[in-house]
Design a protein around this motif. Structure first.
Motif, PDB file in Angstrom:
ATOM      1  N   GLY B 210       5.485  -2.737   4.197  1.00 27.92           N
ATOM      2  CA  GLY B 210       6.559  -3.357   3.402  1.00 27.92           C
ATOM      3  C   GLY B 210       6.211  -3.591   1.945  1.00 27.92           C
ATOM      4  O   GLY B 210       6.842  -4.426   1.281  1.00 27.92           O
ATOM      5  N   ALA B 211       5.202  -2.866   1.436  1.00 27.78           N
ATOM      6  CA  ALA B 211       4.841  -3.040   0.020  1.00 27.78           C
ATOM      7  C   ALA B 211       5.914  -2.441  -0.879  1.00 27.78           C
ATOM      8  O   ALA B 211       6.457  -1.378  -0.572  1.00 27.78           O
ATOM      9  CB  ALA B 211       3.503  -2.370  -0.258  1.00 27.78           C
ATOM     10  N   THR B 212       6.201  -3.130  -1.977  1.00 29.54           N
ATOM     11  CA  THR B 212       7.170  -2.608  -2.947  1.00 29.54           C
ATOM     12  C   THR B 212       6.446  -1.636  -3.887  1.00 29.54           C
ATOM     13  O   THR B 212       5.222  -1.572  -3.910  1.00 29.54           O
ATOM     14  CB  THR B 212       7.768  -3.752  -3.787  1.00 29.54           C
ATOM     15  OG1 THR B 212       6.676  -4.445  -4.390  1.00 29.54           O
ATOM     16  CG2 THR B 212       8.593  -4.705  -2.970  1.00 29.54           C
ATOM     17  N   ARG B 213       7.254  -0.937  -4.704  1.00 30.09           N
ATOM     18  CA  ARG B 213       6.658  -0.015  -5.687  1.00 30.09           C
ATOM     19  C   ARG B 213       5.746  -0.779  -6.647  1.00 30.09           C
ATOM     20  O   ARG B 213       4.682  -0.307  -7.020  1.00 30.09           O
ATOM     21  CB  ARG B 213       7.771   0.677  -6.488  1.00 30.09           C
ATOM     22  CG  ARG B 213       8.515   1.690  -5.664  1.00 30.09           C
ATOM     23  CD  ARG B 213       9.456   2.513  -6.547  1.00 30.09           C
ATOM     24  NE  ARG B 213      10.090   3.542  -5.754  1.00 30.09           N
ATOM     25  CZ  ARG B 213      11.382   3.569  -5.445  1.00 30.09           C
ATOM     26  NH1 ARG B 213      12.177   2.603  -5.858  1.00 30.09           N
ATOM     27  NH2 ARG B 213      11.880   4.553  -4.724  1.00 30.09           N
ATOM     28  N   PHE B 215       3.989  -3.483  -6.105  1.00 31.52           N
ATOM     29  CA  PHE B 215       2.718  -3.838  -5.454  1.00 31.52           C
ATOM     30  C   PHE B 215       1.783  -2.638  -5.415  1.00 31.52           C
ATOM     31  O   PHE B 215       0.579  -2.772  -5.632  1.00 31.52           O
ATOM     32  CB  PHE B 215       3.011  -4.320  -4.028  1.00 31.52           C
ATOM     33  CG  PHE B 215       1.772  -4.807  -3.310  1.00 31.52           C
ATOM     34  CD1 PHE B 215       1.376  -6.133  -3.400  1.00 31.52           C
ATOM     35  CD2 PHE B 215       1.005  -3.936  -2.547  1.00 31.52           C
ATOM     36  CE1 PHE B 215       0.234  -6.581  -2.752  1.00 31.52           C
ATOM     37  CE2 PHE B 215      -0.133  -4.371  -1.900  1.00 31.52           C
ATOM     38  CZ  PHE B 215      -0.517  -5.697  -1.991  1.00 31.52           C
ATOM     39  N   ARG B 288       7.078   8.956  -9.240  1.00 30.83           N
ATOM     40  CA  ARG B 288       8.048   8.191  -8.454  1.00 30.83           C
ATOM     41  C   ARG B 288       7.472   7.991  -7.054  1.00 30.83           C
ATOM     42  O   ARG B 288       7.076   8.955  -6.387  1.00 30.83           O
ATOM     43  CB  ARG B 288       9.364   8.968  -8.388  1.00 30.83           C
ATOM     44  CG  ARG B 288      10.490   8.179  -7.782  1.00 30.83           C
ATOM     45  CD  ARG B 288      11.802   8.927  -7.981  1.00 30.83           C
ATOM     46  NE  ARG B 288      12.743   8.580  -6.944  1.00 30.83           N
ATOM     47  CZ  ARG B 288      13.381   7.406  -6.847  1.00 30.83           C
ATOM     48  NH1 ARG B 288      13.166   6.477  -7.747  1.00 30.83           N
ATOM     49  NH2 ARG B 288      14.229   7.175  -5.869  1.00 30.83           N
ATOM     50  N   ILE B 289       7.399   6.739  -6.635  1.00 35.37           N
ATOM     51  CA  ILE B 289       6.861   6.444  -5.301  1.00 35.37           C
ATOM     52  C   ILE B 289       8.008   6.425  -4.302  1.00 35.37           C
ATOM     53  O   ILE B 289       9.000   5.711  -4.491  1.00 35.37           O
ATOM     54  CB  ILE B 289       6.093   5.104  -5.324  1.00 35.37           C
ATOM     55  CG1 ILE B 289       4.813   5.293  -6.132  1.00 35.37           C
ATOM     56  CG2 ILE B 289       5.770   4.620  -3.913  1.00 35.37           C
ATOM     57  CD1 ILE B 289       4.087   4.051  -6.480  1.00 35.37           C
ATOM     58  N   ARG B 290       7.885   7.240  -3.267  1.00 36.33           N
ATOM     59  CA  ARG B 290       8.960   7.345  -2.277  1.00 36.33           C
ATOM     60  C   ARG B 290       8.560   6.633  -0.993  1.00 36.33           C
ATOM     61  O   ARG B 290       7.389   6.580  -0.638  1.00 36.33           O
ATOM     62  CB  ARG B 290       9.271   8.819  -1.997  1.00 36.33           C
ATOM     63  CG  ARG B 290       9.638   9.615  -3.235  1.00 36.33           C
ATOM     64  CD  ARG B 290      10.479  10.797  -2.873  1.00 36.33           C
ATOM     65  NE  ARG B 290      11.801  10.382  -2.440  1.00 36.33           N
ATOM     66  CZ  ARG B 290      12.868  10.365  -3.232  1.00 36.33           C
ATOM     67  NH1 ARG B 290      12.770  10.735  -4.489  1.00 36.33           N
ATOM     68  NH2 ARG B 290      14.039   9.992  -2.773  1.00 36.33           N
ATOM     69  N   PHE B 291       9.541   6.102  -0.327  1.00 36.29           N
ATOM     70  CA  PHE B 291       9.282   5.345   0.898  1.00 36.29           C
ATOM     71  C   PHE B 291       9.622   6.104   2.170  1.00 36.29           C
ATOM     72  O   PHE B 291       9.302   5.664   3.258  1.00 36.29           O
ATOM     73  CB  PHE B 291      10.052   4.015   0.889  1.00 36.29           C
ATOM     74  CG  PHE B 291       9.512   3.051  -0.119  1.00 36.29           C
ATOM     75  CD1 PHE B 291       8.281   2.451   0.077  1.00 36.29           C
ATOM     76  CD2 PHE B 291      10.213   2.750  -1.270  1.00 36.29           C
ATOM     77  CE1 PHE B 291       7.765   1.568  -0.841  1.00 36.29           C
ATOM     78  CE2 PHE B 291       9.715   1.870  -2.194  1.00 36.29           C
ATOM     79  CZ  PHE B 291       8.493   1.275  -1.985  1.00 36.29           C
TER      80      PHE B 291
END
Lengths: 220, 292
Positions: B210-213, B215, B288-291
């Protein structure tokens, strides 16, 4: 709490799950069973948003996953604790830090984390191993660290993928007891397993999955 | 809330790969030092050209046989011109006297000349803002229209050369600064990219927990900024060493270099510039960090 409606997921044109529909109520504990490659892990991955369904709709705790913004995914994931099949423990951190990371991600302060993590480690009977590193733990202990990390953030849903995979029967029974305790506190629990002992005489719903289809539902 | 933890993660990572990071810091320092040297050269060229107006003058050579009244009227007319700061009349005799002063021991050149061959002239100092090619050309064209002026001389070629040297120095330095800045960004980019790949598994786990971008990005951005800042501090030390060698050792043998000025005011900016370039490199590296 969890609702799948006609969900299909393809991997390279091969359907891993086909047209699956089922629901799990809030506070319920269910099992998914079936042979390896039946699609159990894919179902769990869709619930914790590691995979997207190609067809159908999924609703998790009132969140329609098809309408969920990517930036909201972390916040939904914080409501879902996951016991991964491959553990996903951080080898360069001790047991305490492996569990605490779930709270640090939520922005909790160190002072709050300390007591809460020790409380959870006590619950999984690993308080004395707080300073140990994962490599120094047995399979059962590692499994309990993963469970501690999954529940430390008090999620509304707990998913477990083959949680007793390589454990001896006594350790497996201990892990099962732990899941029942967690469920008794109101957490919805979904366990994917091919270990019959895990769900026998539990009185819980068991979904039988084969080749990506739900082929039966029974009471364990 | 998680910034303190991000700092801890960043410092742990920097320490774990300390030799690679030291190499990055030194490379960044070299890039920033080159930028400082470029600024030093441009700064001194700029100073030299700013000193130019005080030395620059336009010479008007007058026709022979003008009366005092006619000369006075020309000077009055010149003084009315907005570009003129000062106008000094140099009579024929005075011009000869000045020439003898310039020739000193070589004044035998003038022996055998019975009549003063030099014309009377007016030396004009222009206002600072008017000492540029366009204004001087315009001024020369205007005063050429005045009757009784035989010739106007203002060193057109000299002005052109100074102008082009200044232009070339500015363009060259700007290109060099852009290239060096891109180099510094690239070093930070590569270092952070390697760190990111090294911790890829850990980051995947963070995402699933559940880490955000923010974090995920924060420790890497901190790492990039620390690398850039230390590169800036090291380049500041190198610039100070350069200053010491140039102004205390080299000027002892080449005294003319004492006229150079070192732009000390750029020094505190170096760690800040390094920090900003470091952040830039890190942000580009993370993308861009993707989830999902």
């Amino acid at each position: 709490m969890i609702h799948f409606s006609n969900v299909t997921k393809f991997y390279e044109r091969q359907a891993a799950i086909k047209n699956i529909t089922f629901s799990v109520e809030k506070g319920e504990m269910i099992f998914m069973t079936g042979p390896s490659g039946a699609g159990k892990s894919t179902l769990l991955k869709i619930i914790y948003l590691s995979e997207k369904p190609d067809e159908g709709s999924v609703t998790i705790a009132e969140w329609d996953l098809s309408k969920l913004k990517e930036s909201s995914i972390p916040f939904l994931r914080r409501n879902i604790g996951v016991v991964f099949q491959d553990f996903r423990l951080l080898d360069n951190r001790n047991v305490f830090d492996n569990v605490a990371i779930a709270l640090r991600i939520r922005g909790m302060l160190d002072s709050e984390i300390q007591d809460w993590v020790m409380e959870i480690l006590k619950m999984v009977n690993l308080r004395h191993k707080a300073d140990s590193f994962p490599q120094a733990l047995s399979g059962g202990e590692q499994q309990r660290v993963v469970i501690a990390r999954a529940i430390v953030g008090e999620p509304t849903i707990l998913l477990a993928d083959e949680p007793t995979g390589n454990l001896d029967p006594d350790t497996a029974a201990g892990i099962t007891r732990l899941f029942k305790e967690i469920n008794a506190r109101g957490t919805t629990v979904v366990i994917a397993t091919h270990n019959r002992e895990l769900y026998r005489n539990t009185g819980r719903r068991v979904f039988r999955i084969d080749s990506g289809n739900i082929v039966g539902e029974e009471i364990g | 809330m998680y910034l303190l933890y991000s700092f801890r993660l960043a410092l742990q990572s920097l320490w774990r790969e300390k030799w690679i990071n030291l190499l990055s810091v030194l490379t960044i320092a070299a890039g920033l030092f080159m930028i400082t040297l470029t600024l030093f050269v441009v700064y001194n060229i700029d100073l030299a050209t700013k000193r130019l107006p005080a030395r620059f003058s336009v010479m008007l050579y007058l026709n022979d046989g003008l009366s005092e009244q006619e000369t006075g009227s020309i000077i009055a007319q010149l003084k009315k011109n907005n570009a003129v700061e000062q106008a000094r009349y140099i009579a024929k005799d005075k011009a000869l006297e000045e020439l003898k002063g310039v020739l000193k021991n070589a004044d035998y050149i003038l022996e055998g000349i019975d009549e003063n061959p030099l014309p009377a002239s007016i030396e004009i100092k222009l206002k600072k803002e008017s000492v540029n090619i366009a204004s001087v050309k315009k001024f020369a064209a205007e005063i050429k229209k005045i009757k009784s002026i035989a010739e106007v001389e203002y060193g057109e070629q000299f002005l052109n050369s100074i102008h082009s040297i200044k232009g070339m120095a500015k363009a060259g330095s700007l290109s060099l600064i852009i290239i060096m800045s891109a180099g510094v960004i690239f070093v930070c980019y590569s270092t952070i990219k390697i760190a990111f790949y090294r911790r890829k598994e850990e980051i995947e786990t963070f995402k699933l927990l559940g880490a955000t971008r923010g974090f995920i990005r924060a420790p890497f951005v901190i790492e990039g900024s620390v690398l850039g800042m230390f590169g800036g501090i090291a380049s500041m030390a190198a610039a100070l060493a350069f200053y010491h060698v140039l102004f205390y050792k080299v000027t002892a043998t080449i005294p003319i270099l004492k006229i150079l000025v070192f732009p000390f005011e750029t020094f505190p900016a170096l760690p800040i510039v390094g920090l900003l370039l470091g952040i830039g490199g890190a942000v580009i590296a993370l993308g861009r960090i993707r989830f999902s």
